[in-house]
Design an enzyme around this catalytic site. Structure first.
Site, PDB file in Angstrom:
ATOM      1  N   GLU A  90      54.932  10.708   8.660  1.00  0.00           N
ATOM      2  CA  GLU A  90      53.752   9.840   8.693  1.00  0.00           C
ATOM      3  C   GLU A  90      52.453  10.640   8.781  1.00  0.00           C
ATOM      4  OE1 GLU A  90      53.384   6.752   8.105  1.00  0.00           O
ATOM      5  OE2 GLU A  90      55.324   5.816   8.462  1.00  0.00           O
ATOM      6  N   ASP A 108      45.777   2.766   8.873  1.00  0.00           N
ATOM      7  CA  ASP A 108      46.836   3.215   9.779  1.00  0.00           C
ATOM      8  C   ASP A 108      46.344   4.450  10.527  1.00  0.00           C
ATOM      9  OD1 ASP A 108      48.463   1.190   8.746  1.00  0.00           O
ATOM     10  OD2 ASP A 108      49.096   2.476   7.096  1.00  0.00           O
TER      11      ASP A 108
END
Length: 198
Positions: A90, A108
């Protein structure tokens, strides 16, 4: 005639005194202008410093360093490999990463790329409704202190499972490297990819 001559002399004296006085006052003018310019520059610098955003402490963690911090924050040892895999894919273990804007306008944030749509509150106004299920500001997920990021990520995992992260099914849903080497006291670090670094 005599009066006119006297008057001419006075006028000439005034002209001479005026012409000589101007150069004498020029350095004073320059000094005043310079002082005014310096004062203006100092005020501008002061305003910039006072209104500049505070720097956010961010860094890229090493795998074993993150494993240790997760363990200190009560993440079970049996889950560490999964958390490390998710953080690796990520954010590459970077605390400060903000992902590209999503279709709904959300972004995000942080190590685990936590969505501002559902889990954290953006600092500025949003065009979408933020649910803020973790009850945390998104900026807190970008700090060097990863306590809030870990707490929020664990909330997401409890509610939605590992599949909340798209990288889980692609990269992390298989046999992963153990983290025991991180706790042996050795200086050997095992990457998610499986290569060994010393």
């Amino acid at each position: 005639m005599k009066c006119q001559n006297v008057q001419r002399r006075r006028c000439r004296r005034q002209e001479v005194s005026t012409s000589t006085a101007a150069p004498r006052s020029l350095p004073t003018f320059i000094a005043t202008a310079a002082a005014s310019t310096i004062s203006t520059i100092c005020c501008c610098i002061w305003l910039l410093l006072m209104h500049a955003p505070a720097p956010t402490q961010t860094r890229r963690l090493q795998r074993c360093e993150l494993a240790g911090q997760l363990y200190i924050l009560d993440v079970p040892k049996s889950e560490l490999s999964l958390w490390l895999c998710i953080a690796h894919y990520e954010s590459r273990y970077n605390t400060h990463v903000v992902g590209n804007r999503n279709a709904d306008g959300s972004s995000d944030y942080g190590l685990f790329q936590i969505s501002s749509r559902y889990w954290c509150q953006p600092d500025n106004g949003t065009k979408y409704y933020a649910f803020n299920e973790c009850n945390v500001k998104c900026s807190a997920l970008l700090l060097d202190d990863i306590t809030e990021a870990v707490a929020c990520a664990r909330t997401i995992q409890r509610r939605q499972g590992w599949s909340a992260w798209s990288v889980y099914s692609v990269y992390c849903n298989r046999t992963l490297n153990e983290v025991d080497a991180c706790f042996d006291g050795d200086s050997v670090e095992v990457n998610v990819k499986g290569s060994v670094e010393k």
